[in-house]
Design an enzyme around this catalytic site. Structure first.
Site, short mmCIF file in Angstrom:
data_model
loop_
_atom_site.label_atom_id
_atom_site.label_comp_id
_atom_site.label_asym_id
_atom_site.label_seq_id
_atom_site.Cartn_x
_atom_site.Cartn_y
_atom_site.Cartn_z
N GLU A 52 0.85 -1.21 0.00
CA GLU A 52 0.00 0.00 0.00
C GLU A 52 0.88 1.25 0.00
OE1 GLU A 52 -2.68 1.67 0.00
OE2 GLU A 52 -4.30 0.24 -0.05
N ARG A 107 -7.43 0.48 13.35
CA ARG A 107 -6.10 0.92 12.90
C ARG A 107 -6.28 1.96 11.82
NH1 ARG A 107 -5.25 -0.85 7.71
NH2 ARG A 107 -5.84 -2.97 7.12
N ASN A 132 -5.74 3.43 8.07
CA ASN A 132 -5.57 2.87 6.73
C ASN A 132 -4.89 3.95 5.89
OD1 ASN A 132 -5.77 0.56 5.12
ND2 ASN A 132 -7.56 1.37 4.07
N GLU A 181 -9.50 -5.93 9.91
CA GLU A 181 -10.25 -6.92 9.13
C GLU A 181 -9.99 -8.34 9.65
OE1 GLU A 181 -8.29 -5.66 5.50
OE2 GLU A 181 -10.22 -5.08 4.65
N ASN A 203 -9.99 5.04 2.71
CA ASN A 203 -9.01 4.68 1.69
C ASN A 203 -8.51 5.88 0.90
OD1 ASN A 203 -7.48 2.40 0.97
ND2 ASN A 203 -9.32 1.13 1.07
N ASP A 260 -9.95 1.48 -3.97
CA ASP A 260 -8.95 1.46 -2.89
C ASP A 260 -8.12 2.74 -2.95
OD1 ASP A 260 -7.00 0.70 -1.03
OD2 ASP A 260 -7.23 -1.41 -1.49
O1 LIG Z 1 -5.30 -1.71 1.52
C1 LIG Z 1 -6.27 -1.29 2.14
O2 LIG Z 1 -6.74 -0.21 1.96
C2 LIG Z 1 -6.90 -2.18 3.18
O3 LIG Z 1 -6.14 -2.07 4.33
C3 LIG Z 1 -6.93 -3.59 2.64
O4 LIG Z 1 -7.20 -4.50 3.61
C4 LIG Z 1 -7.80 -3.78 1.42
O5 LIG Z 1 -7.54 -2.81 0.48
C5 LIG Z 1 -9.27 -3.91 1.65
O6 LIG Z 1 -9.55 -5.13 2.23
C6 LIG Z 1 -10.08 -3.76 0.40
O7 LIG Z 1 -11.34 -3.49 0.69
ZN LIG Z 2 -6.01 1.13 0.56
#
Ligand SMILES: O=C(O)[C@H](O)[C@@H](O)[C@H](O)[C@H](O)CO
Ligand SMILES: [Zn+2]
Length: 299
Positions: free
Chosen positions: A18, A101, A103, A121, A154, A204
Site C-alpha cells: 500500500e 487501525r 488505513n 479486518e 481509503n 482502494d
Molecule cells: O489496503 C487497504 O486499503 C486495506 O487495508 C486492505 O485490507 C484492502 O484494500 C481492503 O480489504 C479492500 O477493501
Molecule cells: Zn487502501
C-alpha cells in the site's frame, strides 16, 4: 499514441502492499506492507530494497519536510527516522476503539497529513462497519477529526487548484469529492463523482495526474481506472496481471511512470499459482500523462 507497458519491477510478496510514494531526492519508491508491519524503500537504479520493521500494522508513509518520513502505525501518527530506524509518536487517534487501525494516508498541499481509520479486518473487506473516522495531523501536531461512520477509509488526493478534496470510503463503492479550504484544512459539501461498476470491484488507493484526472486502484478488480471528476466519466482502464491492486502513484523521471501496489492476502493457493507476482510492485509506462510530486508533511 503511446503504448502501455506493465511490468512487475519488484517481486516483494507483500501481504498487503500500500501507499506507494515517489521520493525524488533518493530516486526511490516508498511503500508499506500493512500486516507485515514494514515500511520499504526501493531504489530505482540499484533495484535494492531497504525495509524498516515497526511494531504495529503500518498503513501509509509520507515524506517529511524536515527530513525522514511520517507514517501511520496502528492508530498513531508517527515520525520515522530512516537512518536509525526509530519511530516517534506524534499523535494517537481512536483511543476508545481498540480494534481500529489507520488505513490510507496522504499529505495535503499545505503539509497536513490526512489519514483515516477502520476496524481491523478478519479477512479482506470483512470487518465491523462504521468504525472508522477521517483525521488530519496539522504541522503543529494537533489532530483534526472530520467525520466518523467510515467503513474502510481509503484513497485520497487534492485537485490541482487545491479547492477539492477527493476521498474513498471503499465499501461505499464511490469516489467522493468535498470542497476544500486549503487555508484552514476544512472540508464541506460531500458529493459522489463516480460510482464503481460491478466488475471494477472495490475502490482502494487513488492519485491525481497532472491533468487533474483521478486514478483509482480497484481491489479485486485487477486494474487502475482513470476518471474525470468533472464529468463523472471513466476515461481509461488499465488491467494488471494481479487481482488485488491496492494503490497507485506517479514517479520516476518527471513523474511519467505509474507505480501500483497489490496484495497476496486473501488469495487462495490456486490464485497464487496463477498470479505469482501478487504482492509485487508494478510499473506502468506509456500512459502519456504525468503525475505530480507528493507534498511533504510540514511538521
Ligand atoms: O489496503 C487497504 O486499503 C486495506 O487495508 C486492505 O485490507 C484492502 O484494500 C481492503 O480489504 C479492500 O477493501
Ligand atoms: Zn487502501
Amino acid at each position: 499514441m503511446s503504448s502501455i507497458k506493465i511490468e512487475c519491477v519488484l517481486r516483494e510478496n507483500c501481504r498487503c502492499g500500500e501507499s506507494p510514494v515517489w521520493e525524488e531526492a533518493t530516486n526511490s519508491l516508498l511503500f508499506v506492507d500493512i500486516p507485515a508491519k514494514k515500511v520499504c524503500r526501493w531504489d530505482l537504479l540499484s533495484k535494492q530494497v531497504q525495509r524498516v520493521a515497526v511494531e504495529a500494522p503500518v498503513s501509509s508513509v509520507a515524506l517529511r519536510q524536515s527530513g525522514g518520513y511520517v507514517a501511520t502505525i496502528g492508530t498513531k501518527f508517527c515520525a520515522l527516522n530512516w537512518e536509525n530506524q526509530s519511530v516517534v509518536v506524534l499523535a494517537t487517534v481512536d483511543k476508545d476503539k481498540k480494534n481500529n487501525r489507520f488505513n490510507d494516508g496522504k499529505v495535503d498541499p499545505a503539509g497536513r497529513y490526512f489519514a483515516g481509520t477502520m476496524a481491523e479486518e478478519t479477512a479482506p473487506a470483512v470487518l465491523e462497519w462504521h468504525q472508522g473516522s477521517l483525521y488530519s495531523l496539522f504541522p503543529d501536531h494537533h489532530v483534526k477529526k472530520y467525520f466518523d461512520q467510515v467503513d474502510i477509509s481509503n484513497g485520497l488526493d487534492w485537485s490541482l487548484d487545491h479547492k477539492i478534496f477527493y476521498y474513498i470510503d471503499s465499501l461505499s463503492y464511490s469516489v467522493d469529492a468535498f470542497d476544500y479550504d486549503l487555508q484552514t484544512g476544512q472540508i464541506s459539501n460531500r458529493r459522489s463523482v463516480y460510482k464503481l461498476e460491478k466488475d471494477e470491484q472495490i475502490p482502494d488507493g487513488m492519485c491525481i495526474d497532472a491533468e487533474g484526472k483521478l486514478w483509482v486502484a480497484c481491489y479485486n478488480g485487477g486494474r487502475v481506472i482513470r476518471l474525470d471528476p468533472e464529468t463523472g466519466k471513466k476515461l481509461q482502464t488499465v488491467k494488471l496481471p494481479v487481482d488485488k491492486t491496492t494503490s497507485c502513484c506517479f514517479g520516476g523521471k518527471d513523474y511519467s511512470e505509474m507505480y501500483v501496489t497489490c496484495a497476496r492476502d486473501g488469495m487462495d493457493p490456486d490464485g497464487l499459482l496463477r498470479q505469482p507476482e501478487a504482492g509485487g510492485i508494478f510499473k506502468i509506462t506509456g500512459l502519456g500523462v504525468k503525475g505530480i510530486a507528493p507534498y511533504p508533511y510540514a511538521g
